[in-house]
Design a protein around this motif. Structure first.
Motif, PDB file in Angstrom:
ATOM      1  N   TYR A 114      37.112  26.191  44.846  1.00  0.00           N
ATOM      2  CA  TYR A 114      37.689  25.087  44.089  1.00  0.00           C
ATOM      3  C   TYR A 114      36.583  24.402  43.277  1.00  0.00           C
ATOM      4  O   TYR A 114      35.418  24.362  43.693  1.00  0.00           O
ATOM      5  CB  TYR A 114      38.337  24.066  45.024  1.00  0.00           C
ATOM      6  N   SER A 115      36.959  23.846  42.141  1.00  0.00           N
ATOM      7  CA  SER A 115      35.967  23.168  41.308  1.00  0.00           C
ATOM      8  C   SER A 115      36.678  22.281  40.297  1.00  0.00           C
ATOM      9  O   SER A 115      37.852  22.509  39.964  1.00  0.00           O
ATOM     10  CB  SER A 115      35.094  24.198  40.590  1.00  0.00           C
ATOM     11  N   ASP A 116      35.964  21.270  39.800  1.00  0.00           N
ATOM     12  CA  ASP A 116      36.524  20.419  38.749  1.00  0.00           C
ATOM     13  C   ASP A 116      36.479  21.120  37.388  1.00  0.00           C
ATOM     14  O   ASP A 116      37.387  20.959  36.566  1.00  0.00           O
ATOM     15  CB  ASP A 116      35.736  19.106  38.658  1.00  0.00           C
ATOM     16  N   LEU A 117      35.422  21.880  37.167  1.00  0.00           N
ATOM     17  CA  LEU A 117      35.236  22.564  35.885  1.00  0.00           C
ATOM     18  C   LEU A 117      34.785  23.994  36.148  1.00  0.00           C
ATOM     19  O   LEU A 117      33.943  24.241  37.011  1.00  0.00           O
ATOM     20  CB  LEU A 117      34.186  21.848  35.024  1.00  0.00           C
ATOM     21  N   PHE A 118      35.347  24.929  35.374  1.00  0.00           N
ATOM     22  CA  PHE A 118      34.978  26.336  35.497  1.00  0.00           C
ATOM     23  C   PHE A 118      34.359  26.800  34.176  1.00  0.00           C
ATOM     24  O   PHE A 118      34.909  26.534  33.103  1.00  0.00           O
ATOM     25  CB  PHE A 118      36.201  27.193  35.834  1.00  0.00           C
ATOM     26  N   VAL A 119      33.232  27.478  34.266  1.00  0.00           N
ATOM     27  CA  VAL A 119      32.530  27.963  33.074  1.00  0.00           C
ATOM     28  C   VAL A 119      32.619  29.479  33.043  1.00  0.00           C
ATOM     29  O   VAL A 119      32.193  30.160  33.986  1.00  0.00           O
ATOM     30  CB  VAL A 119      31.055  27.509  33.068  1.00  0.00           C
ATOM     31  N   ASP A 120      33.187  29.994  31.975  1.00  0.00           N
ATOM     32  CA  ASP A 120      33.401  31.430  31.814  1.00  0.00           C
ATOM     33  C   ASP A 120      32.195  32.050  31.116  1.00  0.00           C
ATOM     34  O   ASP A 120      31.977  31.848  29.922  1.00  0.00           O
ATOM     35  CB  ASP A 120      34.674  31.667  30.994  1.00  0.00           C
ATOM     36  N   CYS A 121      31.413  32.805  31.862  1.00  0.00           N
ATOM     37  CA  CYS A 121      30.275  33.549  31.301  1.00  0.00           C
ATOM     38  C   CYS A 121      30.439  35.036  31.613  1.00  0.00           C
ATOM     39  O   CYS A 121      29.490  35.721  32.009  1.00  0.00           O
ATOM     40  CB  CYS A 121      28.955  33.028  31.857  1.00  0.00           C
ATOM     41  N   THR A 122      31.651  35.527  31.458  1.00  0.00           N
ATOM     42  CA  THR A 122      31.975  36.908  31.838  1.00  0.00           C
ATOM     43  C   THR A 122      31.863  37.888  30.685  1.00  0.00           C
ATOM     44  O   THR A 122      32.357  39.016  30.770  1.00  0.00           O
ATOM     45  CB  THR A 122      33.392  36.979  32.434  1.00  0.00           C
ATOM     46  N   VAL A 177      42.898  34.297  39.890  1.00  0.00           N
ATOM     47  CA  VAL A 177      42.703  32.956  39.329  1.00  0.00           C
ATOM     48  C   VAL A 177      44.025  32.223  39.442  1.00  0.00           C
ATOM     49  O   VAL A 177      45.028  32.636  38.856  1.00  0.00           O
ATOM     50  CB  VAL A 177      42.248  33.023  37.858  1.00  0.00           C
ATOM     51  N   GLN A 178      44.038  31.131  40.192  1.00  0.00           N
ATOM     52  CA  GLN A 178      45.249  30.353  40.402  1.00  0.00           C
ATOM     53  C   GLN A 178      45.257  29.138  39.478  1.00  0.00           C
ATOM     54  O   GLN A 178      44.263  28.407  39.377  1.00  0.00           O
ATOM     55  CB  GLN A 178      45.340  29.898  41.862  1.00  0.00           C
ATOM     56  N   LEU A 179      46.395  28.922  38.809  1.00  0.00           N
ATOM     57  CA  LEU A 179      46.525  27.815  37.865  1.00  0.00           C
ATOM     58  C   LEU A 179      47.427  26.721  38.425  1.00  0.00           C
ATOM     59  O   LEU A 179      48.336  26.981  39.213  1.00  0.00           O
ATOM     60  CB  LEU A 179      47.103  28.314  36.543  1.00  0.00           C
ATOM     61  N   PHE A 229      32.312  39.865  27.064  1.00  0.00           N
ATOM     62  CA  PHE A 229      33.458  40.228  26.234  1.00  0.00           C
ATOM     63  C   PHE A 229      34.770  40.231  27.013  1.00  0.00           C
ATOM     64  O   PHE A 229      35.846  40.077  26.436  1.00  0.00           O
ATOM     65  CB  PHE A 229      33.237  41.608  25.615  1.00  0.00           C
ATOM     66  N   LYS A 230      34.704  40.385  28.324  1.00  0.00           N
ATOM     67  CA  LYS A 230      35.920  40.401  29.145  1.00  0.00           C
ATOM     68  C   LYS A 230      36.651  39.073  29.073  1.00  0.00           C
ATOM     69  O   LYS A 230      37.880  39.029  29.161  1.00  0.00           O
ATOM     70  CB  LYS A 230      35.547  40.735  30.593  1.00  0.00           C
ATOM     71  N   SER A 231      35.919  37.979  28.925  1.00  0.00           N
ATOM     72  CA  SER A 231      36.495  36.633  28.838  1.00  0.00           C
ATOM     73  C   SER A 231      37.576  36.433  29.903  1.00  0.00           C
ATOM     74  O   SER A 231      38.731  36.099  29.613  1.00  0.00           O
ATOM     75  CB  SER A 231      37.068  36.395  27.431  1.00  0.00           C
ATOM     76  N   LEU A 232      37.173  36.617  31.141  1.00  0.00           N
ATOM     77  CA  LEU A 232      38.109  36.655  32.263  1.00  0.00           C
ATOM     78  C   LEU A 232      38.958  35.389  32.387  1.00  0.00           C
ATOM     79  O   LEU A 232      40.170  35.455  32.600  1.00  0.00           O
ATOM     80  CB  LEU A 232      37.336  36.888  33.562  1.00  0.00           C
ATOM     81  N   LEU A 233      38.329  34.229  32.245  1.00  0.00           N
ATOM     82  CA  LEU A 233      39.063  32.978  32.448  1.00  0.00           C
ATOM     83  C   LEU A 233      39.752  32.521  31.170  1.00  0.00           C
ATOM     84  O   LEU A 233      40.962  32.276  31.151  1.00  0.00           O
ATOM     85  CB  LEU A 233      38.126  31.888  32.961  1.00  0.00           C
ATOM     86  N   LEU A 234      38.973  32.391  30.089  1.00  0.00           N
ATOM     87  CA  LEU A 234      39.498  31.792  28.864  1.00  0.00           C
ATOM     88  C   LEU A 234      40.605  32.639  28.239  1.00  0.00           C
ATOM     89  O   LEU A 234      41.669  32.127  27.875  1.00  0.00           O
ATOM     90  CB  LEU A 234      38.375  31.583  27.848  1.00  0.00           C
TER      91      LEU A 234
END
Length: 514
Positions: free
Chosen positions: A213-221, A193-195, A223-228
């Motif tokens: 690439y995207s304007d908005l990313f939705v984290d549905c991973t 994940v590049q910031l 309990f791992k909560s990969l993005l958030l």
């Protein structure tokens, strides 16, 4: 920020519900990345009535169409056995509005009758029947879509929710709504994940250096909560100082007699260090033991769970059941929406599965996200983000307090687990939610039917003899003896009507799985 594209990381029910809503109501580009290495337990999911709003938004009006593809059954209540004093009592938390007919005015009248005629005739379990006549149908697992009976205003569209196979529901949304609506489905793993310098997510790296690439990313991973959590470093606050259960054992079990066992409620049975759920799907029953590892270890929890199952199934069958062990991470992250990332489902937060809050928070946050994007044709400002986060936080706190009520009001003292539950500290805002609004108290609150049913089932009565004897206390209803006679007569009429309605199994067989 203007949103023209959304990338959802993670499938499951949370990911596909979000994709379904966004693809139905917007023209933005939607991509969903799903791993093929995720093992699902799939024992069944119990929903609340808010699930009906999701179905309505997705125009899933025909129950037969989607239920038959998800092994779904109807749900009219949540039942709680052994929660009050552990002596076999079971009370219901029924769906639908309070129902008083033409001769009853308020919940308080039940407690007047209880004070006058005693708890043998008016036990706390009677409260749900008195205030919501649909409880009579629930207790015998009967169902009908016939025109309303005058003493029991049951409406199958308004007064039910569902038990569903959540994995199959996600697959249904994917194949029937999302893919046809243009959602791009990618099977793969997020490798990096590049910031950006401002903390936004720039892009994802998947499948051997493919970039998304995207304007908005939705984290549905989950309990791992990969993005958030892992990449945006949003802190997590645990609820374990108030909610003790951190483990679960889940199992898929067969029916022995569908006619008798296909109940219309989620049955929650309190045990020595937690509780067991029973969720009836069309093809099997999902069961599980949600417990605290602080009070019982994994081996003893298995033994207790198997002993429960042996009361239902033959010993040789129980020994062959495949038990799945689950770690529970209950709590919530500080925010759900950070920069250009939104976490939905377990990746944002979770309250243990009592009261079926897992799925409801997922689809309600999906609804909120859809509304935020549609509000100004994809334009998002701090107003939208702050409003979303405020709603998410309030929702999690509300459900945490609702679940907590079951533990703090228990009168069980048979194990250390239950003794400690009864001594969990509650904040005053939570305590006020348990009060009865039509009783004269110093801090009246708006009516909350859920808290009323739970607190009454657990033995809370707002009336007592000292209170009733005060010259300026609660005014008793006139003609209390007539109210009593009417109720006893109408109970018999309702019970006779219920006996003539089809069982839940027969109704499903005739109307959904035909």
């Amino acid at each position: 920020m203007k949103i023209n594209s959304v990338t959802i990381v993670g499938g499951g029910s949370a990911g596909w519900m979000t994709a379904a809503l966004l693809s139905k109501y917007s023209n933005i580009k939607i991509t969903l990345i799903e791993s093929d290495n995720i093992k699902t337990v799939g024992v069944g999911e119990s929903t609340l009535q808010l699930f009906n709003r999701l179905l309505s938004r997705l125009h899933l009006y025909d129950d037969k169409e989607w239920m038959s593809k998800c092994n779904a059954t109807y749900k009219t209540s949540i039942a709680f056995k052994n929660w009050r004093d552990g002596k076999g009592e079971r009370f219901q938390y029924p769906f639908g509005d309070l129902d008083f007919g033409t001769y009853k005015m308020s919940p308080s009248q039940f407690f007047e009758l209880q004070s006058e005629y005693g708890r043998d005739l008016y036990p706390f379990e009677e409260f749900a029947r008195f205030c919501n006549h649909k409880t009579f149908l629930t207790e015998k697992s009967k169902l009908t879509s016939s025109p309303s009976f005058s003493l029991c205003n049951f409406n199958i569209k308004n007064d039910t929710s569902y038990h569903i196979d959540a994995d199959l529901f996600g697959e249904y949304l994917k194949n029937e709504l999302c893919i046809p609506n243009g959602v791009k489905h990618i099977i793969g793993e997020v490798e990096d994940v590049q910031l950006k310098s401002n903390g936004d997510i720039s892009h994802l790296v998947i499948n051997n250096n493919q970039t998304i690439y995207s304007d908005l990313f939705v984290d549905c991973t989950g309990f791992k909560s990969l993005l958030l959590e892992k990449h945006l470093n949003v802190p997590f606050t645990s609820f374990n100082n108030q909610l003790f259960n951190d483990k679960a054992i889940a199992v898929r079990t067969p029916y022995l007699n569908k006619e008798l066992e296909m109940i219309t409620y989620t049955d929650c049975v309190a045990m020595s260090a937690g509780w067991i759920w029973n969720i009836p799907l069309w093809h099997r029953i999902g069961r599980g033991y949600c417990y605290s590892s602080k009070y019982i270890d994994e081996y003893d929890a298995e033994v207790e769970f198997k002993n429960y199952l042996k009361e239902i199934y033959p010993l040789d069958m129980v020994e062959k059941f495949e038990l799945n062990h689950i770690n529970i991470k209950h709590g919530k992250h500080k925010v759900s929406w950070k920069n250009n990332c939104v976490a939905i489902g377990l990746s944002y937060g979770f309250v243990e599965p009592l009261e079926s809050t897992g799925l409801v928070t997922s689809h309600e946050l999906s609804n909120l996200l859809c509304d935020a994007i549609l509000r100004r044709d994809g334009f998002i400002s701090s107003y939208d983000v702050d409003y979303f986060n405020g709603c998410a936080n309030d929702m999690m706190n509300k459900y945490k307090n609702l679940v907590l009520t079951h533990y703090t009001l228990t009168q069980r003292t048979d194990t250390q687990y239950w003794r400690d539950c009864a001594n969990i500290n509650m904040d005053f805002e939570h305590i006020k939610m348990i009060q009865y609004p039509d009783i004269h108290t110093s801090y009246p609150k708006p009516r909350n039917d859920g808290f009323i049913f739970i607190s009454t089932g657990l033995g809370i009565s707002p009336l007592n003899n000292a209170f009733l004897s005060e010259p300026y206390g609660f005014p008793l209803s006139e003609n209390l003896d007539i109210l009593h006679e009417n109720w006893q007569e109408h109970k018999k009429i309702i019970e006779e009507w219920v006996d003539n309605q089809p069982t839940h199994y027969q109704y499903l067989k005739d109307n959904i799985y035909c």
